[in-house]
Design an enzyme around this catalytic site. Structure first.
Site, short mmCIF file in Angstrom:
data_model
loop_
_atom_site.label_atom_id
_atom_site.label_comp_id
_atom_site.label_asym_id
_atom_site.label_seq_id
_atom_site.Cartn_x
_atom_site.Cartn_y
_atom_site.Cartn_z
N GLY A 139 0.81 -1.22 0.00
CA GLY A 139 0.00 0.00 0.00
C GLY A 139 0.84 1.27 0.00
N SER A 167 -3.59 -3.09 -0.92
CA SER A 167 -2.48 -3.84 -0.32
C SER A 167 -2.91 -5.27 -0.01
CB SER A 167 -2.06 -3.12 0.96
OG SER A 167 -1.11 -3.88 1.66
N CYS A 186 0.81 1.28 12.52
CA CYS A 186 2.03 1.97 12.13
C CYS A 186 2.47 3.00 13.16
CB CYS A 186 1.84 2.65 10.78
SG CYS A 186 0.89 1.65 9.68
N HIS A 210 -1.82 -7.56 2.32
CA HIS A 210 -1.91 -8.16 3.66
C HIS A 210 -3.15 -7.75 4.45
CE1 HIS A 210 -0.16 -4.88 6.39
NE2 HIS A 210 0.05 -4.38 5.19
N GLN A 239 -7.75 0.07 3.22
CA GLN A 239 -8.65 -0.48 4.25
C GLN A 239 -10.01 -0.89 3.69
OE1 GLN A 239 -7.99 -1.33 7.33
NE2 GLN A 239 -5.93 -0.46 7.42
#
Ligand code: PLP
Length: 401
Positions: free
Chosen positions: A70, A220, A346, A222, A200
């Site tokens: 991402g 993304s 993060c 994962h 998301q």
């Protein structure tokens, strides 16, 4: 035993995804650029995966570029468009060019303005900060108490110099879903490119880029049960952008570097499953989330649910436990095998309160009493009951201390 309620941070690889990847981690190890048999089959596997990703968001497979996740997709989108714009104004502002000699005022406009929001992921915010050091002008829009941008403020922020709007599809901390279709419509009307960070949202909300009018979209692996370190960027066919990775000619010259073959195959499979399971997934995670919020609201005094309840990711619950230190609560829950997040993954190691919670008006005290629980396909109602029971116990313990 682990009770995992942090599906916005990352997700477990699905067995079907791993199975699809295995041959490419073992005997099918060819480089997709090689001309011999295992190279050709690697290239074919990437093509199939590209089709599956495109199918999830309803675009042409040639509009999909694989990336390293991402963050890389966001960087590629913003820098790719920004550097292309800069190249154009550098040419136009070169006194020797005929365009200036013609004194065509329209051509003289230096397209150096980008609009984004204050609650974007750091992948967007930090990229914007770095562009600010390179003659780009960035507007960071405020959001309301639910985390929604205001369309009128967006329209007011548009200048003749604006060439790009980047607003996230759904927020990673509070789950608020932005009015994407309306933003896209406005951008189109003003002839501005619209990028959305959908890391998301993907798999949690049906996304049809053509119907919504999205020009560029980041996703993304994962977050949707594929491995970490693989992602994709959708770019509408007729949009030109520069490659910010320099090197080989992979991904039609737009993303240099040998492809993450097994990761890409996994991403393709995860997208296929996300499309097939979308209805069930949404119903399941929304059911768990709603039950959790209902029970927590009944059983614990002094809580505040953050983010929009109406326009929200189905699996997201973001709760302030007023008067409780969220890190202490998180660590108590961890002792019971429970995984959740105090801010986005993060920045959960940072001492400063989350920029998202600050932007929706929470003071530092309140922000530091906030936890995020994100439910996924593998969670069960029994697990959620255990979670509620443990939150009650830990909260009572921490109140006494
Ligand atoms: N954008 C959003 C909204 C995210 O939530 C994340 C990760 O949490 C990213 C971008 C970065 O994605 P990646 O971890 O694949 O680099």
């Amino acid at each position: 035993m682990t009770f995992y309620f942090d599906n916005s941070a990352t997700t477990k690889i699905k067995p079907e995804v791993l199975k699809e990847m295995m041959p490419y981690l073992t005997e099918e190890y060819g480089n997709p650029s090689s001309l011999y048999g295992i190279g050709r089959s690697a290239k074919k596997a990437i093509d199939i995966a590209r089709d599956k990703v495109a199918n999830l968001i309803n675009c042409d497979k040639n509009e999909i570029y694989f990336t390293g996740g991402g963050t890389e997709s966001d960087n590629t989108a913003l820098k790719g468009i920004a550097y292309r714009a800069k190249e154009k104004w550098n040419k136009k502002f070169d006194n020797k060019t005929e365009e200036i000699a013609e004194n065509n005022t329209k051509n003289k406009i230096k397209k150096n303005h980008i609009i984004t929001s204050k609650i974007e992921h750091h992948a967007i915010l930090e990229t914007c900060k770095s562009l600010e050091k390179e003659e780009f002008d960035i507007t960071y829009l405020d959001v309301d108490k639910d985390g929604m941008i205001n369309l009128q403020e967006l329209e007011n922020a548009i200048k003749e110099e604006t060439f790009l709007i980047s607003i996230m599809f759904a927020n990673n901390e509070i789950g608020t879903i932005e009015p994407i279709e309306k933003i896209a419509k406005l951008a189109k009307h003003k002839n501005i490119i619209f990028h959305t960070d959908a890391v998301q949202a993907i798999g949690n909300v049906p996304i049809n880029v053509k119907e919504l009018g999205i020009d560029m979209l980041s996703l993304s692996g994962h977050k949707i049960h594929a491995p970490k370190g693989v992602g994709a960027l959708y770019v509408r066919k007729d949009i030109e952008f520069d490659s910010f990775m320099k090197g080989g000619h992979q991904e039609r010259n737009k993303r240099a570097g040998t492809e993450n073959l097994a990761g890409i195959v996994g991403l393709g499979k995860a997208c296929e499953l996300a499309k097939e399971n979308m209805e069930y997934h949404i119903r399941h995670v929304r059911g768990l989330r709603d039950y959790f919020i209902e029970q927590i609201s009944k059983n614990i005094e002094n809580i505040r649910i953050n983010g929009s309840m109406e326009h929200r990711l189905p699996g997201n619950a973001n709760i302030s436990f007023i008067g409780i230190d969220s890190t202490a609560l998180l660590l108590e829950l961890d002792k019971q095998g429970i995984c959740c997040s105090s801010g986005s993954a993060c920045n959960s190691r940072e001492a400063t309160p989350s920029h998202v919670l600050t932007a929706i008006g929470l003071d530092s005290e309140m922000a530091k009493s906030t936890l995020r629980f994100t439910f996924g396909e593998f969670n069960t109602k029994t697990e959620v009951e255990y979670l509620i029971q443990k939150i009650k116990q830990c909260e009572t313990k921490l109140k006494i201390i």
